[in-house]
Scaffold this motif. Structure first.
Motif, mmCIF file in Angstrom:
data_model
loop_
_atom_site.group_PDB
_atom_site.id
_atom_site.type_symbol
_atom_site.label_atom_id
_atom_site.label_comp_id
_atom_site.label_asym_id
_atom_site.label_seq_id
_atom_site.Cartn_x
_atom_site.Cartn_y
_atom_site.Cartn_z
ATOM 1 N N TYR A 299 51.843 -52.418 18.958
ATOM 2 C CA TYR A 299 52.259 -51.043 18.664
ATOM 3 C C TYR A 299 51.123 -50.100 19.045
ATOM 4 O O TYR A 299 49.972 -50.511 19.227
ATOM 5 N N ARG A 300 51.508 -48.832 19.140
ATOM 6 C CA ARG A 300 50.566 -47.818 19.569
ATOM 7 C C ARG A 300 49.495 -47.570 18.493
ATOM 8 O O ARG A 300 49.803 -47.604 17.296
ATOM 9 N N ILE A 301 48.278 -47.338 18.914
ATOM 10 C CA ILE A 301 47.180 -46.995 17.999
ATOM 11 C C ILE A 301 46.488 -45.746 18.533
ATOM 12 O O ILE A 301 46.149 -45.684 19.719
ATOM 13 N N THR A 302 46.298 -44.745 17.689
ATOM 14 C CA THR A 302 45.554 -43.544 18.069
ATOM 15 C C THR A 302 44.222 -43.539 17.328
ATOM 16 O O THR A 302 44.182 -43.824 16.124
ATOM 17 N N ILE A 303 43.160 -43.221 18.027
ATOM 18 C CA ILE A 303 41.842 -43.109 17.393
ATOM 19 C C ILE A 303 41.719 -41.710 16.777
ATOM 20 O O ILE A 303 42.039 -40.708 17.433
#
Ligand code: ZN
Length: 497
Positions: A299-303
Motif C-alpha cells: 500500500y501507499r506510504i507518504t513521508i
C-alpha cells in the motif's frame, strides 16, 4: 430577582450525549455549569446566542490524542476546538509526557511528542501543574505510558524489564495514579516496548486495581496476529480488574482486510464478562513514526517528516525510492527517524468498527508533525458530516454519543459529556447541514466548517473566523474515582422529552 444566566442558547436542537434523539429547547449556563434546560424565553442573560437551525451538543471528548505537550506549548489548541473538541485524553500508545526523565533524545515513538526539550516533567504532578499553568483552551486528562516508564528505568528498551526495574516502574505508576492519572497505556507494537512480556505489563497493571484505573493499549499487532493481541489485552485487564480500551482498533495490512467482523466479535465476547471498549478514527489511513516492518510494498506510504531529509515531508516513499534508485526498505532506512502515513486499511473495516456500539471517536492526531494526517483537524467533523449525514452510517445522536457521553463514562468524567443539569458547560453549537472536515492529506491543517461556537467550562472558546479567545478556560481533570463503576454506565439526561 433571578440572577441572569452567563449564556443563554435558545432554540437549538439539543442532542444531550446519551444516544437519544435531540429536542428543540433552550439551555442556560451560569458559573461554568448547565443550570437550566427548557423554555427559558422569559429568562434574563448576560449573553445570548440564537441556535435555531443548529445542533447544541456536549463538547466533544477526544478519546485518543498525543496532545501531551502541545496543550502546554500551543495552548490555543485550534486544531481541536475548531472541530468542537473540549477535552483531550493524552498519554496514549505507551507514550506520555510524564513521568519522564530523559538522558538524550526521546526514543521512538516518544519523539512523536517533541524533542528532548518537550519532556520537562519528571513526575506526573509536575505535568499536571504545567497544564494548569498553561491553562489550555481544552480540558486535559492523562494516562501514563508504559514506554515512558521503561525509558526512565531500563538502559536498553529492546529487552524485558528485570524484577527490580518492574518494582521501580510500579512505584512510579502508583504515584502517578495517586496524583490523578487515569491509568496505564501501552504501545506494545513499537520496538521500544515489544520486548516487554505479558507478565511485565501485568505486573504494572496490577497497580490499577486498587484505584480503579484503566488499561488502554496500542496492541502488540494490528496485522495478522491481531486477535491474539486482543486476547493479551483482555488477559492483562482481567488480571488487574481494570477496564480495557483497545486503541485505534483496525485491520492493518492487505492480508488483514475484511476481518473487522472477527475483531468486533472478539470485543463483544470480552465485553460480556469485563468492561472493554475501543476508540477509532474515521480514516482508512494510519500515521505514526516510519516503521520498517510496515514497509511492505502492499500500500501507499507518504513521508510526513524526516530528520535527515526534511524536504521529503509530504512525498510518497515509492517516489523517493525510485528517485534514489533503491528499494523502499532502503529508502525508509535512510529517512529515519521519520514519520509516515500508511494507506493500509480497508474502508469497509473502518466503517464497521466506527459504527459499532463499543467504539468511541478518538483522533489520534499528531500535533508535532509538520505535515500531519488530516485526522488532527478533521476527525470529529468527518464523523458528523461524512459518516453520519452523508453516508447515514448512524444517526446524528449516535455520532454525538460516540464523542461525548460514551467517552465520558469510559474515562469517568462524570460531570462532562452530557447536556444535563449541573454538568460542566462544555458545549458545541454546529450546523448539521454544513458540518464537514476540510483537512485533506494534501492540505491537512484546515479547520472544519460548520462549527458556530464552542464553550469550555461555560466560557466561549471558539467562533470561526475570529481570533483565538483572549482567555482560555480548560483545566486538568484528575481521575474522579473508580472507573469500573462508570465505564459501562449510561446516565440519563434532563431533556424535556
Ligand atoms: Zn497508537
Amino acid at each position: 430577582m433571578a440572577v441572569p444566566f452567563d449564556w443563554l442558547i435558545s432554540g437549538a436542537l439539543v442532542i444531550d450525549g446519551t444516544d437519544r434523539p435531540g429536542v428543540h429547547t433552550d439551555v442556560g449556563v451560569r458559573a461554568g455549569r448547565i443550570e437550566a434546560i427548557g423554555d427559558l424565553s422569559g429568562a434574563s442573560a448576560t449573553r445570548r446566542l440564537e441556535g435555531t437551525g443548529r445542533v447544541l451538543a456536549p463538547g466533544f471528548i477526544d478519546a485518543h490524542t498525543h496532545d501531551d505537550t502541545v496543550v502546554i506549548r500551543a495552548p490555543d489548541m485550534i486544531a481541536k476546538v475548531s472541530q468542537g473538541v473540549t477535552t483531550v485524553i493524552v498519554g496514549n500508545c505507551g507514550i506520555s509526557a510524564s513521568p519522564v526523565r530523559l538522558t538524550g533524545a526521546p526514543p521512538d515513538p516518544m519523539n512523536l511528542l517533541g524533542d528532548a526539550s518537550a519532556f520537562a516533567y519528571p513526575d506526573f504532578a509536575s505535568y499536571r501543574r504545567a497544564v494548569d499553568q498553561a491553562r489550555p483552551a481544552v480540558n486535559v486528562a492523562a494516562l501514563v505510558g508504559h514506554t515512558a516508564l521503561r525509558s526512565n528505568h531500563l538502559s536498553d528498551l529492546y529487552r524485558s524489564a528485570s524484577a527490580e526495574e518492574i518494582t521501580a516502574m510500579r512505584a512510579e505508576l502508583r504515584q502517578s495514579l495517586a496524583d490523578g492519572a487515569l491509568g496505564l497505556s501501552t504501545g506494545l507494537a513499537y520496538a521500544t516496548a515489544f520486548a516487554a512480556e505479558t507478565d511485565e505489563v501485568k505486573a504494572l497493571a496490577a497497580e490499577l486495581e486498587a484505584v480503579g484505573g484503566l488499561y488502554a493499549t496500542h496492541l502488540r499487532s494490528e496485522f495478522e496476529p491481531v486477535l491474539e493481541a486482543m486476547d493479551e489485552a483482555f488477559d492483562i485487564g482481567r488480571s488487574a480488574r481494570a477496564p480495557v480500551i483497545i486503541s485505534h482498533l483496525k485491520c492493518a495490512g492487505a492480508g488483514n482486510w475484511g476481518r473487522a467482523g472477527q475483531l468486533l466479535a472478539a470485543l463483544e465476547q470480552a465485553a460480556h464478562g469485563h468492561p472493554v471498549g475501543c476508540d477509532c478514527y474515521p480514516y482508512s489511513a494510519s500515521s505514526s513514526t516510519l516503521d520498517l516492518k510496515q514497509v511492505t510494498g502492499e500500500y501507499r506510504i507518504t513521508i510526513t517528516w524526516s530528520t535527515p531529509h526534511p524536504h521529503m515531508g509530504g512525498r510518497d516513499l515509492a517516489d523517493i525510492a525510485s528517485e534514489w534508485g533503491i528499494s523502499q526498505q532502503e529508502a525508509a532506512r535512510r529517512l529515519q527517524p521519520a514519520g509516515a502515513i500508511y494507506y493500509g486499511m480497508d474502508e469497509n473495516d473502518v466503517q464497521r468498527i466506527l459504527a459499532h456500539p463499543l467504539s468511541m471517536v478518538g483522533s489520534d492526531g499528531l500535533p508535532e508533525d509538520p505535515h500531519p494526517h488530516p485526522r488532527l483537524w478533521g476527525a470529529f467533523a468527518r464523523v458528523l458530516g461524512h459518516y453520519s449525514r452523508d453516508l447515514a452510517l448512524f444517526p446524528l445522536h449516535t455520532a454525538v454519543h460516540k464523542m461525548t457521553g460514551l467517552t465520558a463514562a469510559r474515562f469517568g468524567l462524570v460531570d462532562r459529556g452530557r447536556i444535563a443539569l449541573g454538568q460542566a458547560a462544555d458545549l458545541v453549537l454546529f450546523d448539521p447541514r454544513r458540518i464537514h472536515d476540510v483537512a485533506t492529506f494534501l492540505d491537512p491543517c484546515r479547520p472544519a466548517e460548520g462549527i458556530d461556537a464552542v464553550w469550555v467550562n461555560g466560557a466561549l472558546a471558539y467562533r470561526p473566523a475570529q481570533p483565538p479567545a483572549s482567555s482560555r478556560h480548560g483545566r486538568f481533570l484528575p481521575r474522579a474515582g473508580d472507573l469500573r463503576t462508570t465505564f459501562n454506565s449510561q446516565p440519563n439526561g434532563d431533556l424535556p422529552l
